[in-house]
Design an enzyme around this catalytic site. Structure first.
Site, mmCIF file in Angstrom:
data_model
loop_
_atom_site.group_PDB
_atom_site.id
_atom_site.type_symbol
_atom_site.label_atom_id
_atom_site.label_comp_id
_atom_site.label_asym_id
_atom_site.label_seq_id
_atom_site.Cartn_x
_atom_site.Cartn_y
_atom_site.Cartn_z
ATOM 1 N N PHE A 111 83.816 53.282 36.616
ATOM 2 C CA PHE A 111 84.886 53.837 37.448
ATOM 3 C C PHE A 111 84.647 55.309 37.778
ATOM 4 O O PHE A 111 85.209 55.836 38.731
ATOM 5 C CB PHE A 111 86.244 53.647 36.758
ATOM 6 C CG PHE A 111 86.672 54.771 35.864
ATOM 7 C CD1 PHE A 111 86.193 54.878 34.574
ATOM 8 C CD2 PHE A 111 87.561 55.737 36.323
ATOM 9 C CE1 PHE A 111 86.586 55.917 33.755
ATOM 10 C CE2 PHE A 111 87.960 56.780 35.504
ATOM 11 C CZ PHE A 111 87.468 56.870 34.217
ATOM 12 N N LYS A 112 83.805 55.963 37.001
ATOM 13 C CA LYS A 112 83.602 57.394 37.220
ATOM 14 C C LYS A 112 82.952 57.688 38.572
ATOM 15 O O LYS A 112 83.042 58.806 39.078
ATOM 16 C CB LYS A 112 82.809 57.987 36.072
ATOM 17 C CG LYS A 112 83.620 57.913 34.782
ATOM 18 C CD LYS A 112 83.000 58.625 33.637
ATOM 19 C CE LYS A 112 83.924 58.690 32.443
ATOM 20 N NZ LYS A 112 84.042 57.400 31.725
#
Ligand SMILES: *Cc1c(COP(=O)(O)O)cnc(C)c1O
Length: 494
Positions: A111-112
């Site tokens: 998700f980063k």
């Protein structure tokens, strides 16, 4: 209206969002916050019709007001293009009677990417007219490192140095980092934990002498960790976008409350959910899910934040964190901007290893946040049950959240479980969770078997690592990290 930022600890000047992004952390060690958060609310009915790009433009336009519309637009278009493997960017899919928000469709499968494909673009715009080079220094528990490397590699005027804890990231995570090409990248393993690395990085930022030497060479340091506002803000977008997807699917009407369950480490992702709430998103509960390093569960239950405990290495390593940096921002908002109190609490944490926020603040905290934790065994059981019962393959971090969500009582609101990584990043632990024998198998052998038994294909970005060259082999002690950064600056900018 222009939005300004200042330190949670109250010292130092007020800065624009560009300056806050460029500096990363405030000079007094505090984090940049804005007192105007929530003064402008987003129009929910409008957002419910928006694409991801349109939503991102509205969120960024509201929180980063000194970027022009054109600048925001070009950042959004560049960050969310075909580097994501779906035009939806963060698709929402059914998970039993709940929903899975898939945040792992970017170039590094975690998700980063959502924030770290954006941050370098924001940073470049912030640098314009400033001749200095920026060296990004980042400590990673596994996923930030690669996402930051992928975001900053080749961006002119910037360099990126990543420190990861030796032996405490997955095979695939390590390979993703040590095979990263680029003239402006440096990667080093450190002897210690993620918390050690993060603490040392904070010391590096606070080192005035180092800063002066680097300034002499026209270089400043900045952060790509979630303490940077430029990482936090892009994450607010997917909470709104998830809501829009729920509205469009008919699951909720505009205005209905929705619960979110968030696998949490540094408190960045879940804090973005809180920002979304302040900007007008009807958030019911924000459930903070932890692994065995359950400092946050204890904190939300008792009001005592206590890092004096054994650090546990778990199968959800990106959440193996005892000091959740972004909580400082939450304390700031919880105390209605009482910088003195925040400074005091942070001092207690540093000196005594714990702090107690007291009954009043605890009540407020519990009004917004739920919590829970999952052990490794529970995480494995959840991976297996989710595969066998729903036909959905999830990674260990997502499984922590799913396990906690399953145990959380709700009042009928739709519930969204944030899915933070592609399961193939953790092939061996996921395969073992499905009951297969993984002894003697490396990450790729596990990947192959996992594909064979689930028929879910591994993403190309991960399977292609098999043939990639190892480019970074440095290992250092914590005390040597500052010197490593300085050498990297000399190499890249001299
Ligand atoms: C970083 C990370 C988390 C934790 O996110 P925070 O913003 O640090 O709370 C959870 N899952 C995965 C896969 C991550 O990479």
């Amino acid at each position: 209206m222009k939005t300004f930022y200042h330190s949670t600890r109250g010292n130092g000047e007020t800065v624009t969002s560009k300056q806050a992004i460029l500096m990363g952390i405030a000079a007094d060690g505090g984090l940049y916050v804005s007192d105007q958060l929530g003064e402008v609310q987003l129009d929910l009915a409008d957002i419910s019709r928006c694409t991801y790009h349109e939503t991102a433009r509205r969120v960024l336009g509201t929180l980063l007001t000194d970027y022009t519309e054109q600048e925001v637009d070009s950042c959004v278009k560049g960050a969310y293009a075909d580097n994501f493997d779906t035009p939806a960017i963060t698709p929402l899919t059914p998970l039993g009677s709940d929903w899975l928000l898939e945040l792992y469709h970017g170039p590094t499968c975690a998700f980063k990417d959502v924030a770290l494909q954006m941050l370098p673009r924001l940073m470049s715009k912030a640098r314009m007219g400033d001749g200095r080079n920026v060296m990004i220094v980042t400590a990673t528990s596994g996923d930030t490192g690669k996402a930051a490397l992928a975001g900053f590699a080749g961006v002119s005027g910037t360099g990126i140095t990543v420190f990861y804890p030796e032996g405490k990231v997955s095979d695939i995570q390590r390979l993703q980092m040590v095979t990263q090409p680029g003239e402006n990248v440096a990667v080093c393993a450190i002897r210690g934990t993620f918390d050690d690395a993060q603490t040392q990085v904070k010391h590096i930022f606070a080192d005035r002498e180092l800063a002066a030497r680097l300034a002499g060479d026209g270089c400043i340091l900045s952060s790509a960790n979630s303490i940077n506002v430029g990482r936090l803000v892009p994450q607010v977008t997917y909470y709104f976008n998830a809501y829009a997807q729920l509205v469009r699917s008919g699951a909720v009407k505009v205005g209905d409350a929705v619960d979110f369950c968030v696998p949490t480490g540094n408190f960045g992702d879940v804090l973005a959910g809180y920002y979304a709430k302040r900007l007008g998103l009807p958030v019911g509960r924000l459930v903070v899910a932890s692994n065995t390093n359950k400092v946050l569960t204890d904190f939300i239950e008792t009001g005592v934040y206590d890092r004096r405990r054994e650090f546990a290495k778990t199968i959800s390593p990106s959440m193996d964190i005892l000091v959740s940096s972004n909580l400082e921002r939450m304390l700031y908002y919880l105390t209605d901007g009482d910088c003195e109190r925040v400074t005091h609490l942070m001092g207690e944490l540093r000196e005594k290893g714990f702090y107690d926020i007291g009954a009043d603040l605890l009540g407020k905290l519990q009004g917004t946040f739920g919590c829970g934790f999952a052990t490794d065994d529970e995480t494995r059981q959840t991976i297996r049950a989710t595969w066998e019962q729903e036909g959905v393959l999830i990674d260990p971090h997502t499984a922590v959240a799913k396990c906690v969500l399953d145990r959380t009582e709700t009042e009928g609101a739709q519930r969204v479980c944030l899915s933070t990584a592609n399961p193939y990043k953790f092939s061996s632990d996921v395969l073992a969770a499905l009951g297969e024998d993984v002894s003697g198998k490396d990450g790729f052998a596990c990947m192959d078997t996992l594909q064979a038994i689930t028929r879910v294909s591994a993403p190309e970005q991960l399977s292609s690592l098999r043939n990639a060259n190892i480019l970074h082999e440095s290992v250092c002690n914590q005390s040597e990290m500052g010197a490593f950064v300085e050498r990297a600056c000399e190499r890249m900018f001299a």
